[in-house]
Scaffold this active site. Structure first.
Site, PDB file in Angstrom:
ATOM      1  N   GLY A  19      -6.016  -5.027  -0.304  1.00 14.77           N
ATOM      2  CA  GLY A  19      -6.744  -6.250   0.041  1.00 14.77           C
ATOM      3  C   GLY A  19      -5.975  -7.014   1.101  1.00 14.77           C
ATOM      4  N   GLY A  22      -2.736 -12.255   1.132  1.00 11.20           N
ATOM      5  CA  GLY A  22      -3.128 -13.397   0.291  1.00 11.20           C
ATOM      6  C   GLY A  22      -4.325 -13.149  -0.613  1.00 11.20           C
ATOM      7  CB  SER A  23      -6.609 -10.333  -1.124  1.00  7.99           C
ATOM      8  OG  SER A  23      -5.693  -9.267  -1.242  1.00  7.99           O
ATOM      9  CE  LYS A  25      -1.789  -6.996  -0.741  1.00  7.33           C
ATOM     10  NZ  LYS A  25      -2.436  -8.151  -0.082  1.00  7.33           N
ATOM     11  CD  GLU A  43       3.423  -5.929   0.589  1.00 15.34           C
ATOM     12  OE1 GLU A  43       2.478  -5.375   1.126  1.00 15.34           O
ATOM     13  OE2 GLU A  43       3.553  -7.159   0.536  1.00 15.34           O
ATOM     14  CD  GLN A  72       3.015  -1.921  10.427  1.00  9.90           C
ATOM     15  OE1 GLN A  72       3.055  -1.282   9.383  1.00  9.90           O
ATOM     16  NE2 GLN A  72       2.565  -3.173  10.460  1.00  9.90           N
ATOM     17  CD  GLU A  95       1.876  -6.467  -3.692  1.00 10.46           C
ATOM     18  OE1 GLU A  95       2.834  -6.493  -4.482  1.00 10.46           O
ATOM     19  OE2 GLU A  95       1.516  -7.443  -3.007  1.00 10.46           O
ATOM     20  NE  ARG A  96      -0.922  -5.080   2.309  1.00 13.47           N
ATOM     21  CZ  ARG A  96      -2.213  -5.112   2.621  1.00 13.47           C
ATOM     22  NH1 ARG A  96      -2.914  -3.992   2.635  1.00 13.47           N
ATOM     23  NH2 ARG A  96      -2.783  -6.251   2.922  1.00 13.47           N
TER      24      ARG A  96
END
Ligand code: DCP
Length: 222
Positions: A19, A22-23, A25, A43, A72, A95-96
């Site tokens: 997401g 700030g969604s 998670k 994360e 990245q 998370e992610r």
């Protein structure tokens, strides 16, 4: 002939929590910490803020063109570490993932011409190598679908130093990346089925929303 990948019987049922920024998670992950057969992997943002003493997240937002590749590349390494993290738990909640890093954030950098083609190609070679074996396999994705205005407000409230320069427009754009990948499925492939959760709901009422997806997280692995 395409070879079918065989899921190792001892590998956990792996769920990605995805997401926009700030969604919610982290809140989602924290809720599932109450179950002792779930391993939750937050994360590795603290690593991104301290790689050999350097705050890469801060560098990123100061100058995306200069630090986009560096950031990245490190995200990709730390995500790979999460994907390959061994646990005896039946379920692994992450998370992610290496997927949202490539399909949302790296893709956005490519489209914004922040990441030059040769740099993008190095990230891609690593990505293809990592995802072509079973080590990054995923069973389910939870998509915390939240509107950009809501996540902007949350981001402002949490007041993370590194994110001070992040504008609402960027959150709209990142929302579109997530939407196209996980909701409309018009961009890239989803590595697993997606369940959508209303990420706009306030913390006080969101547990009910979590409970709707709880059976899917548990049932599919039993
Ligand atoms: N980020 C990035 N590239 C990635 C992953 C993250 O630029 N491949 C950035 C975006 C954010 C910060 O890292 O500034 C953390 O973003 P996340 O959405 O991953 O984490 P949040 O803490 O915002 O999650 P939530 O609030 O949903 O718990």
């Amino acid at each position: 002939m395409e070879s079918k990948r065989i899921k190792l019987t001892h590998s956990p049922f792996t769920v990605l929590v995805e997401g926009n920024i700030g969604s919610g998670k982290t809140t989602f992950l924290n809720y599932f910490k109450q179950y002792n057969n779930i391993c939750t992997l937050a994360e590795p943002i603290e690593l991104w803020k301290n790689c050999g003493g350097y705050n890469l997240l801060s560098h990123l937002y100061e100058d995306r063109e200069r630090w986009g590749f560096t950031f990245q590349s490190y995200v990709q390494l730390t995500m790979l570490q999460q994907h390959t993290f061994k646990t005896d738990c039946a379920i692994k909640l992450m998370e992610r993932s290496i997927y949202s890093a490539r399909y949302c954030f790296v893709e956005k950098m490519i489209r914004d011409s922040v990441l030059p083609a040769p740099s993008a190609s190095v990230i891609d070679e690593w990505f293809k190598w990592a995802t072509s074996s079973a080590m990054c396999d995923v069973d389910l994705i939870i998509y915390l679908r939240a509107s950009p205005e809501v996540v902007y407000k949350r981001m402002r409230e949490r007041n993370r130093q590194e994110e001070k320069t992040v504008q609402l427009e960027y959150l709209h754009e990142m929302h579109e990346m997530h939407e196209n990948w996980l909701y409309y499925k018009t961009m890239f492939t989803c590595p697993a089925p997606v369940l959508v959760v209303n990420g706009d709901l306030d913390k006080s009422v969101i547990v009910e929303e979590y409970q709707k997806v709880t059976p899917s997280i548990f049932n599919k692995c039993l």
